[in-house]
Design a protein around this motif. Structure first.
Motif, PDB file in Angstrom:
ATOM      1  N   ILE A 634       0.839  -1.061  -0.139  1.00 40.32           N
ATOM      2  CA  ILE A 634      -0.155  -0.091  -0.104  1.00 40.32           C
ATOM      3  C   ILE A 634       1.026   1.170   0.009  1.00 40.32           C
ATOM      4  O   ILE A 634       1.616   1.538   0.963  1.00 40.32           O
ATOM      5  CB  ILE A 634      -0.934  -0.015   1.123  1.00 40.32           C
ATOM      6  N   TYR A 637      -2.414   6.793  -0.283  1.00 36.34           N
ATOM      7  CA  TYR A 637      -3.502   6.687   0.728  1.00 36.34           C
ATOM      8  C   TYR A 637      -4.808   7.200   0.059  1.00 36.34           C
ATOM      9  O   TYR A 637      -4.846   8.506   0.137  1.00 36.34           O
ATOM     10  CB  TYR A 637      -3.296   7.106   1.910  1.00 36.34           C
ATOM     11  N   THR A 641     -10.330   0.501  -3.681  1.00 36.44           N
ATOM     12  CA  THR A 641     -10.499  -0.816  -3.437  1.00 36.44           C
ATOM     13  C   THR A 641      -9.699  -1.719  -4.526  1.00 36.44           C
ATOM     14  O   THR A 641      -9.906  -1.436  -5.497  1.00 36.44           O
ATOM     15  CB  THR A 641     -12.137  -1.456  -3.448  1.00 36.44           C
ATOM     16  N   LEU A 653      -9.167  -5.670  -0.749  1.00 35.80           N
ATOM     17  CA  LEU A 653      -8.784  -4.915   0.395  1.00 35.80           C
ATOM     18  C   LEU A 653      -9.370  -3.523  -0.059  1.00 35.80           C
ATOM     19  O   LEU A 653      -8.994  -2.900  -0.974  1.00 35.80           O
ATOM     20  CB  LEU A 653      -7.121  -4.435   0.559  1.00 35.80           C
ATOM     21  N   VAL A 655      -9.708   0.480   1.091  1.00 43.05           N
ATOM     22  CA  VAL A 655      -9.313   1.483   1.977  1.00 43.05           C
ATOM     23  C   VAL A 655     -10.060   2.479   2.022  1.00 43.05           C
ATOM     24  O   VAL A 655     -10.520   3.250   0.872  1.00 43.05           O
ATOM     25  CB  VAL A 655      -7.908   1.897   1.215  1.00 43.05           C
ATOM     26  N   LYS A 656     -10.298   3.150   3.277  1.00 37.35           N
ATOM     27  CA  LYS A 656     -11.346   4.072   3.478  1.00 37.35           C
ATOM     28  C   LYS A 656     -10.483   5.213   4.180  1.00 37.35           C
ATOM     29  O   LYS A 656     -10.081   5.048   5.198  1.00 37.35           O
ATOM     30  CB  LYS A 656     -12.390   3.488   4.636  1.00 37.35           C
ATOM     31  N   THR A 657     -10.576   6.341   3.514  1.00 41.96           N
ATOM     32  CA  THR A 657      -9.744   7.422   4.156  1.00 41.96           C
ATOM     33  C   THR A 657     -10.355   8.812   3.449  1.00 41.96           C
ATOM     34  O   THR A 657     -10.595   8.586   2.113  1.00 41.96           O
ATOM     35  CB  THR A 657      -8.162   7.409   3.849  1.00 41.96           C
ATOM     36  N   ARG A 666      -8.696   3.341   7.224  1.00 40.66           N
ATOM     37  CA  ARG A 666      -9.056   2.084   7.739  1.00 40.66           C
ATOM     38  C   ARG A 666      -9.125   1.197   6.538  1.00 40.66           C
ATOM     39  O   ARG A 666      -9.723   1.577   5.650  1.00 40.66           O
ATOM     40  CB  ARG A 666     -10.434   2.365   8.208  1.00 40.66           C
ATOM     41  N   CYS A 667      -8.501  -0.034   6.684  1.00 42.07           N
ATOM     42  CA  CYS A 667      -8.524  -0.829   5.429  1.00 42.07           C
ATOM     43  C   CYS A 667      -9.294  -2.086   5.904  1.00 42.07           C
ATOM     44  O   CYS A 667      -8.917  -2.788   7.105  1.00 42.07           O
ATOM     45  CB  CYS A 667      -7.007  -1.359   5.355  1.00 42.07           C
ATOM     46  N   THR A 668     -10.079  -2.547   5.107  1.00 45.48           N
ATOM     47  CA  THR A 668     -10.919  -3.741   5.131  1.00 45.48           C
ATOM     48  C   THR A 668     -10.591  -5.000   4.304  1.00 45.48           C
ATOM     49  O   THR A 668     -10.599  -4.802   3.112  1.00 45.48           O
ATOM     50  CB  THR A 668     -12.528  -3.403   5.381  1.00 45.48           C
ATOM     51  N   GLU A 722      -6.002  -0.386  10.975  1.00 40.91           N
ATOM     52  CA  GLU A 722      -6.361   0.865  11.170  1.00 40.91           C
ATOM     53  C   GLU A 722      -4.880   1.627  11.476  1.00 40.91           C
ATOM     54  O   GLU A 722      -4.138   1.102  12.216  1.00 40.91           O
ATOM     55  CB  GLU A 722      -7.182   1.153  12.267  1.00 40.91           C
TER      56      GLU A 722
END
Length: 821
Positions: A634, A637, A641, A653, A655-657, A666-668, A722
């Motif tokens: 990564i 930022y 996805t 993955l 990535v929410k930012t 925050r990565c899910t 996170e």
């Protein structure tokens, strides 16, 4: 005895040691069987490569308005030598106004004589050549040779008795500076003089004198400068450099950039890409993009270009199609846009419709490749565009491009592709990108080895010699040299030859250290003086296209060394502070990255910076992540996805930012089955300190600035990573050429974001008494409801905003900062 003046062809060339060896070009004959009163026959030698760089520029006597002036230059060899021949090298460094071509032969004397003597006053001269009785034809870029049996001497003098106009075009007689009523200027102009004895140029480095009335003693030393290490001639052919593919040890990327599978989920990158789509759809129709192809194929006749069309579209015929394909085809790899895809396919179909039976596809005729920058710039752009179309799913583009390079790689003009055309090195990356494509062949690399590889230049770059950048020995130094480095690094990937790698890494480090403004723009440009660390604020530097090339070069290194955080830093700031900063919404792109004053108006035409700007912004998603055999990197930022296969198992993955407005990330994870993978999280070099990372709410590690934190484990759907990026204000003193007496200027950055002080280009800020300029960070206060906007405590009416947001207002990226009295 009556002598006849003839032109003869010699098969010699200059090496870096100043020796003459076999293997030069076959220059066109200047004249033959013309009667003349010369005392010696002479030869025309090879053609002279251009010399625009300062260290290689020609000698020029003082400018006069009367051609009937006598002026001379004189070389002191240090002792008497038997003289076999004297070679005169014509100047080839100025451009025709309105033409992208060099004016070779500028200021070569109309009438002159060459003499030798053992005394500096030439009381007893020996004549080597005498052309004082009739005008000498324009040699253009041909090196001429003069000899007379039995001549020796310590001093060699060239005396011009009638000067050639330097302000008149030799082909049509129209003054370069204006109309026919203008008075032309006259000067003796010469790039170099060689005095041959024993097969060697004994004049190299010798003292040169010039006549005191009309000469130019300050620059007379250029006459005996050392020869360029990779040769003086245009013709460049090194068959011995071609290696057997069976000996190649191809280098391997340690990670790969995704070509698809990344979606943007809001954020700055998505906004930039959406604006780019609108720009692409509103700039030109597909008929416009294909016009030059149809002209060449005879489907359109008598089109009359006007304004910017003359250069950007007709002179660079086919580049407009390349511009569109670079931007549009890159974009549709990430964003499903039916109309954009339709237009990509229409353009590719139109090029195919005009393809010749021999595979030729360019928009200009085969015999027009030497005109303007078609051989390099235009060819590279169309190659980039068709490759991106292929990677976006067009099945015709790559085979069509393969057929063209099967034709190109066999052409007889290849020995003049590097130095016989404008900015010839730009063409290398077209061959190497073809060579690294799925249909690449060894012949693509062989062309580079034989006709483009300049070993002395590569060795100098590997040694980190600054002059190899800003004093590039051939053609004008420019940010476009970065495309040469892209190609040479591709050659490392293809062949494994370490010289390519060492040279390009050296070049990359030189640019980063000495030719980069705050925020990352590349501060070297053609037609300007660009000494190391000058980083001028008054000259227009920072072409958008240069930063685009910088990103793609840095990306190659990043994929070779994905754990080296330096490359991600360069890509990141180039995108935010140049790519997005030079995009004016959907209106178009700004050409230069202006550091103070007012930004330029955006253009909406086929400029170089529009082409590379739309290409860069169309590729944004591929710079966020890279995929390694054991997991994922990564790098940037952005809300995005990525979907990929890890050991055959589909993974995702998200990535929410809201970075850079907010530093939380925050990565899910999502995966069909629990899967082991190594996620490497970048801790930026600009981070204020250690960055702590948690997985599912528990501490998982911490990384230092300038590193990647490795999270290797078995991942399951719903796992959450996170962290908060440690972002802070950084203040750095400007050390470039444009200093203000008694004052100091500073750049201000927030994380990777270059900030601009708006309201005036002469902003002066104060910090608390007894503190340095770095204390400014303590004075900056966030403005409520305006993310990344800062007021400055104690400095009323002053504020900072991200440079990319600056539009019409006056600003500076280098405000003066001082302490309160």
């Amino acid at each position: 005895m009556s002598l006849t003046r003839r032109a003869f062809l010699v098969n010699t060339t200059y090496t870096g040691a100043g020796l003459l060896v076999a293997g030069a070009a076959k220059p066109a004959m200047l004249w033959a069987d013309a009667p003349a009163p010369s005392l010696a026959p002479y030869l025309t030698g090879m053609r002279m490569a251009a010399t625009p760089a300062t260290a290689y520029r020609a000698y020029r006597s003082k400018v006069v308005s009367n051609p009937e002036v006598t002026t001379w230059v004189q070389v002191d060899l240090g002792r008497s030598f038997p003289i076999e021949a004297v070679h005169l090298f014509p100047a080839s460094e100025r451009m025709f106004p309105g033409r992208d071509q060099y004016y070779a032969g500028e200021g070569f004397p109309l009438r002159f004589r060459i003499e030798a003597s053992d005394d500096a006053s030439f009381a007893i001269p020996m004549t080597i050549a005498d052309f004082t009785h009739s005008d000498f034809p324009d040699p253009k870029d041909n090196i001429t040779q003069y000899s007379q049996h039995g001549v020796s001497g310590r001093y060699v003098r060239l005396t011009a008795t009638r000067l050639r106009a330097v302000s008149v075009r030799p082909d049509d007689g129209v003054p370069m500076g204006g109309d026919l009523k203008d008075s032309p200027d006259f000067t003796l102009t010469l790039a170099k003089m060689a005095v041959l004895s024993g097969g060697k140029d004994v004049a190299v480095g010798c003292k040169v004198a010039a006549d005191p009335e009309h000469g130019n003693a300050e620059h007379a030393g250029q006459i005996t400068r050392p020869p360029r290490e990779d040769g003086e001639g245009i013709h460049y052919d090194r068959p011995h450099a071609v290696t057997n593919p069976s000996t190649w040890k191809a280098a391997k990327y340690q990670a790969v950039a995704p070509r698809s599978g990344v979606t943007l989920d809001g954020g700055l990158f998505q906004t930039a890409m959406e604006n780019n789509i609108e720009y692409l759809l509103t700039s030109y129709s597909t008929d416009d993009l294909l016009r030059q192809f149809y002209e060449r194929a005879g489907k359109i006749r008598n089109f009359k270009p006007v304004g910017s069309q003359i250069f950007w579209e007709e002179d660079l015929a086919g580049s407009n199609a390349g511009r569109f394909l670079m931007g549009a085809a890159n974009t549709i790899r990430w964003i499903d846009h039916p109309e954009l895809r339709r237009r990509v396919n229409v353009v590719v179909d139109g090029i195919e419709e005009c393809r010749q039976p021999n595979g030729y596809i360019m928009a200009y005729p085969e015999n027009a490749i030497f005109y303007s920058e078609r051989a390099a710039y235009t060819r590279a752009w169309l190659t980039h565009g068709l490759l991106e179309a292929a990677y976006a799913g067009n099945e015709k583009a790559l085979p069509m491009l393969r057929g063209y390079y099967d034709w190109f790689n066999q052409q007889s003009f290849l020995p003049e592709m590097l130095r016989g055309v404008i900015q010839g090195g730009q063409g290398m990356v077209a061959n190497t990108r073809m060579g690294t494509s799925p249909l690449g062949k060894p012949e693509d690399a062989h062309v580079i080895q034989r006709y483009y590889r300049e070993d002395a230049w590569l060795r100098g770059l590997a040694k980190r010699e600054k002059e190899q950048v800003w004093q590039y020995p051939y053609d004008r130094p420019h940010c476009y040299l970065l495309t040469d480095f892209e190609a040479y690094l591709d050659m490392y990937l293809i062949t494994g030859d370490p010289l390519y790698y060492d040279a390009v890494l050296g070049a990359w480090e030189l640019y980063r250290a000495h030719w980069q403004q705050a925020g990352g723009s590349i501060s070297i440009i053609e037609f300007e003086e660009n000494p190391p660390d000058s980083n001028s604020l008054t000259n227009k530097l920072g072409e958008l296209c240069g930063s685009s090339f910088w990103v793609f070069l840095s990306q190659r290194f990043q994929l070779l060394h994905p754990d080296d955080e330096r490359f991600a830093t360069q890509i990141e700031k180039s995108i935010y502070n140049v790519g997005m900063a030079n995009q004016d919404g959907a209106k178009g792109f700004r050409y230069h990255t202006i550091m103070q004053g007012k930004k330029e108006k955006a253009t909406h035409e086929n400029t170089c910076c529009e082409g590379q700007g739309t290409r860069l912004l169309g590729s944004l998603p591929e710079h966020i992540f890279s995929i390694a055999p054991d997991g994922l990197y990564i790098h940037l930022y952005e809300a995005a996805t990525i979907r990929w296969q890890q050991d055959g198992q589909p993974m995702e993955l998200a990535v929410k930012t809201h970075f850079p407005y907010d530093s939380a990330v925050r990565c899910t994870v999502k995966t069909g089955n629990p899967t082991e993978a190594n996620f490497r999280i970048r801790v930026p070099s600009w981070a204020a300190g250690e960055m702590k990372v948690s997985v599912n709410g528990k501490p998982a590690g911490a990384g230092e600035p300038g590193t990647y934190l490795s999270l290797k484990r078995k991942w399951s759907t719903g796992d959450i990573i996170e962290f908060t990026l440690p972002t802070t204000i950084r203040v750095k003193r400007y050390t470039g050429a444009d200093q203000l007496p008694g004052k100091s200027r500073y750049s201000v950055e927030y994380g990777p974001i270059l900030l601009a002080a708006v309201g005036s280009s002469q902003v002066g800020l104060s910090v608390d008494e007894g503190h340095g300029a770095e204390h400014l960070a303590n004075h900056m206060e966030k403005i409520e409801n305006s993310p990344l906007h800062f007021a400055v405590r104690g400095n009323a009416d002053q504020k900072f905003i991200p440079y990319w947001q600056v539009s019409e207002e006056e600003f500076t990226c280098y405000p003066v900062i001082s302490s309160f009295a």
